[in-house]
Design a protein around this motif. Structure first.
Motif, PDB file in Angstrom:
ATOM      1  N   ALA A 244       0.628   0.600   5.474  1.00 40.66           N
ATOM      2  CA  ALA A 244      -0.294  -0.333   6.275  1.00 40.66           C
ATOM      3  C   ALA A 244       0.276  -1.331   7.142  1.00 40.66           C
ATOM      4  N   LEU A 245       1.526  -1.100   7.619  1.00 42.29           N
ATOM      5  CA  LEU A 245       1.974  -1.894   8.773  1.00 42.29           C
ATOM      6  C   LEU A 245       1.175  -1.607   9.981  1.00 42.29           C
ATOM      7  N   TRP A 246       0.894  -2.758  10.579  1.00 42.29           N
ATOM      8  CA  TRP A 246       0.077  -2.784  11.987  1.00 42.29           C
ATOM      9  C   TRP A 246       0.881  -2.027  13.041  1.00 42.29           C
ATOM     10  N   PRO A 247       0.549  -1.035  13.772  1.00 46.16           N
ATOM     11  CA  PRO A 247       1.593  -0.226  14.623  1.00 46.16           C
ATOM     12  C   PRO A 247       1.604  -0.949  15.843  1.00 46.16           C
ATOM     13  N   HIS A 248       0.749  -1.919  16.119  1.00 45.28           N
ATOM     14  CA  HIS A 248       0.714  -2.660  17.351  1.00 45.28           C
ATOM     15  C   HIS A 248       1.474  -3.917  17.495  1.00 45.28           C
ATOM     16  N   MET A 249       2.019  -4.178  16.167  1.00 47.57           N
ATOM     17  CA  MET A 249       2.925  -5.503  16.213  1.00 47.57           C
ATOM     18  C   MET A 249       4.275  -5.111  15.838  1.00 47.57           C
TER      19      MET A 249
ATOM     20  N   PHE B  78       2.262 -12.422  10.281  1.00 41.63           N
ATOM     21  CA  PHE B  78       0.857 -12.633  10.409  1.00 41.63           C
ATOM     22  C   PHE B  78       0.020 -13.590   9.150  1.00 41.63           C
TER      23      PHE B  78
ATOM     24  N   GLN C   2       6.801   2.182  13.668  1.00 42.41           N
ATOM     25  CA  GLN C   2       6.992   3.640  13.801  1.00 42.41           C
ATOM     26  C   GLN C   2       8.146   3.788  14.270  1.00 42.41           C
TER      27      GLN C   2
ATOM     28  N   PHE D 182       0.931  -1.221  -0.105  1.00 42.22           N
ATOM     29  CA  PHE D 182       0.154   0.096   0.050  1.00 42.22           C
ATOM     30  C   PHE D 182       0.966   1.203  -0.138  1.00 42.22           C
ATOM     31  N   GLN D 183       0.346   2.281  -0.447  1.00 42.30           N
ATOM     32  CA  GLN D 183       1.025   3.451  -0.555  1.00 42.30           C
ATOM     33  C   GLN D 183       1.309   3.906   1.022  1.00 42.30           C
ATOM     34  N   SER D 184       0.395   3.776   1.924  1.00 44.05           N
ATOM     35  CA  SER D 184       0.708   4.002   3.376  1.00 44.05           C
ATOM     36  C   SER D 184       1.402   2.987   3.995  1.00 44.05           C
TER      37      SER D 184
ATOM     38  N   TYR E 114       9.216  -2.016  16.582  1.00 41.26           N
ATOM     39  CA  TYR E 114       7.813  -1.699  16.038  1.00 41.26           C
ATOM     40  C   TYR E 114       8.017  -0.923  14.854  1.00 41.26           C
TER      41      TYR E 114
ATOM     42  N   ARG F  88       6.723  -8.376   4.035  1.00 41.99           N
ATOM     43  CA  ARG F  88       5.198  -8.926   4.409  1.00 41.99           C
ATOM     44  C   ARG F  88       4.608  -9.491   3.018  1.00 41.99           C
TER      45      ARG F  88
END
Lengths: 214, 361
Positions: free
Chosen positions: B93-98, B106, B140, B89-91, B138, B154
């Motif tokens: 879309a990594l999961w910040p809580h993982m 995942f 971020q 994804f452009q963003s 993480y 991923r």
């Protein structure tokens, strides 16, 4: 009498807050994901409807609605269940607001990424959405817990001696002129509410320090 | 003979009154690196998301590996997970809580692979992406370039046979973007996975793709190799879009001289095939800045500005109302005010119909 009232109050507030906050997140999810569509707008308006009814009127509606059995639904008057039902319905407007706000923060792509990885709806909800909206969920929970704890007008018509809660006890004592008793129970309500709030806050903080937050 | 990896037929998508994709037909062969290129709002991302299964088109069919995965008529919608493709994804879309490890693991965990195998796969892909040692962090806490690599890791850890990328480099700074370009190209060469890449950056498209599909307002304008779309743009939109620096356009009147046809492009007379021109009075001529030459028999222009850029120099020159941009190699020197004589390199120009904008020659 006071102990069973306290236990009923806590039980009612916890159970209602639990369902209200989860319902709030689910409603928030449906509102945010379909934003702009008619269904989303209807959902939004509908979830807010209970807010405009006075609590006592809401209680009266539930009293007549569940006074006798309707099909598979038994007569609920006098049960603990009806208190939970009415409390959840009445407080959904608040939790759906916090749920919507929390859901706005979750980029749709985060869920889509999980979908592409083969996660079904339940997996996506439990592994992605739920952890990321936890703060909204807790906010919805606290809001509902505190308001249910000190709710009177909504449930006064629906309680029976068996399901008496602290606020209805205060009302009874005040009516009979035992103002000191009433004041003591008021203190108890405040203490319980404060304690639960502090515990949840504490729990939320340790979470944040682990870098989970959100 | 490579097979048809992705086939899109009569696809369209409407949002209310807005048509995002208008009757699209596109075949992507196995091993292709195809770029969907166009200005924002041209439908390229919607196309990508339709291939992924994240968007439900309003009509048409999509085949993957010659198997129907979407058909409005037959009401077939295969879920994204069953299409065996990956999307960056452009963003990101990594999961910040993982953690990085959990992010990459995942999909493998969903597939219920044994723990040891998950671990081995994740660590090996982390090593490939030069992210070894970051598994406990993480997302971020990492830089944009590293987040980008995690998003790719991923995707590839699940071994999809189609890679989809939605403007993956647009959030990176300029230098990193250039490095990542060659890294993505290498990744494609190594894996051989069919790649669909969305961008609005023509340089990215030119440098990375085996094929470019240029879109505007939901309609495909041209599909071809980078060389084709660069040297033979199918219409004025493509000619203008794929040009850096800007292409030169002239409204050229058609001249007839002793049975031969010519077109006047800024004073330069270009001989053209009468078959192409038929009875048209004028055509649009497009000439790339690098397709001019200096010659004593050329047309005189006065240099208005000289912009050296190291490996090449850009010269703006004027002759009456005609203004042109010319690109010379880095050794060329000229001063503003000087006169130069120029001509066009043999046949290196394109002619377009003034009304339809389509290429005549």
């Amino acid at each position: 009498m006071m102990l069973s009232g306290a236990w009923n109050s806590i039980k009612l507030a916890l159970v209602s807050a639990f369902f209200t906050s989860i319902l709030g997140i689910l409603i928030g999810y449906s509102i945010v994901r379909d934003r702009g569509k008619l269904l989303s707008k209807m959902n939004d308006a509908l979830s807010f409807a209970p807010y405009i009814f006075p609590g006592i009127a809401f209680g009266a509606i539930y009293l007549t609605m569940f006074a006798k059995a309707h099909g598979p639904i038994p007569a609920l008057y006098g049960t603990f269940t009806i208190l939970v039902l009415v409390s959840v319905a009445k407080h959904v407007p608040y939790s759906s607001r916090t749920g919507t706000a929390a859901m706005m923060e979750v980029n749709k792509e985060l869920e889509e990424a999980a979908e592409l990885q083969g996660a079904g709806f339940l997996k996506r909800f439990s592994k992605i959405i739920f952890p990321l909206t936890k703060s909204g969920l807790i906010a919805g929970f606290m809001l509902s817990f505190i308001t249910v704890m000190r709710e009177l007008s909504l449930i006064v018509l629906l309680v029976t001696p068996k399901t008496k809660v602290l606020t209805t006890l205060i009302y009874d004592y005040a009516e009979r002129g035992f103002h000191q008793f009433g004041d003591a129970i008021t203190m108890l309500v405040v203490i319980i509410t404060l304690t639960v709030t502090i515990i949840i806050r504490r729990f939320q903080k340790t979470d944040l320090s682990k870098g989970i937050g959100g | 003979m490579p097979g048809e990896k992705i086939k899109i037929t009569n696809l369209y998508k409407k949002w209310g009154d807005v048509t995002a994709i208008d009757n699209m037909n596109l075949t992507i062969e196995e091993g292709d690196f195809i770029t969907l290129l166009g200005p924002s709002g041209c439908g390229k991302t919607t196309t990508l998301r339709s291939i992924a299964g994240l968007e439900d088109p309003s009509g048409g069919q999509i085949y993957l590996n010659e198997k129907l995965v979407f058909s409005k008529k037959e009401e077939i919608v295969v879920t994204p997970a069953k299409r065996n493709l990956g999307l960056v994804f452009q963003s990101y879309a990594l999961w910040p809580h993982m953690t990085v490890f959990e992010n990459i693991a995942f999909g493998l965990k969903i597939k219920k692979l044994p723990k040891q195998e998950v671990r081995n796969k994740v660590l090996s892909v982390l090593e490939d992406m030069k992210l070894k040692g970051y598994e406990g962090r993480y997302p971020q806490e990492l830089s944009g370039g590293q987040q980008q690599r995690i998003a790719i890791a991923r995707m590839i850890v699940n071994r999809p046979d189609i890679y989809l990328m939605d403007e993956p480099l647009s959030n990176l700074d300029a230098k990193l973007r250039v490095d990542m370009r060659s890294e993505l190209k290498e990744l494609h060469q190594r894996s051989g996975a069919t790649t669909v890449y969305v961008t609005h950056d023509q340089v990215e498209a030119m440098t990375m793709s085996t094929k470019i599909c240029i879109m505007k307002d939901g309609v495909i304008q041209q599909v071809g190799s980078p060389e084709e779309v660069y040297h033979r743009p199918a219409n004025l939109f493509v000619a203008e879009f794929i040009s850096n620096p800007r292409m030169n356009f002239f409204d050229g009147p058609v001249l007839s001289e002793s049975g031969r046809k010519f077109v006047n492009a800024g004073g330069i007379k270009l001989r053209i095939d009468p078959e192409v021109i038929r009875d048209k009075k004028a055509v649009k001529v497009a000439i790339r800045p690098e397709d001019f030459i200096l010659t004593d028999s050329g047309i005189e222009y006065e240099v208005t500005s000289y912009l050296p850029a190291g490996s090449s120099n850009l010269v703006y020159a004027q002759n009456g109302n005609d203004k042109i941009a010319i690109m010379f190699d880095g050794s060329y020197r000229v001063n503003a005010g000087e006169k130069i004589k120029i001509n066009v390199k043999e046949e290196l120009f394109n002619l377009y119909d003034i009304e339809t904008g389509n290429r005549l020659f």
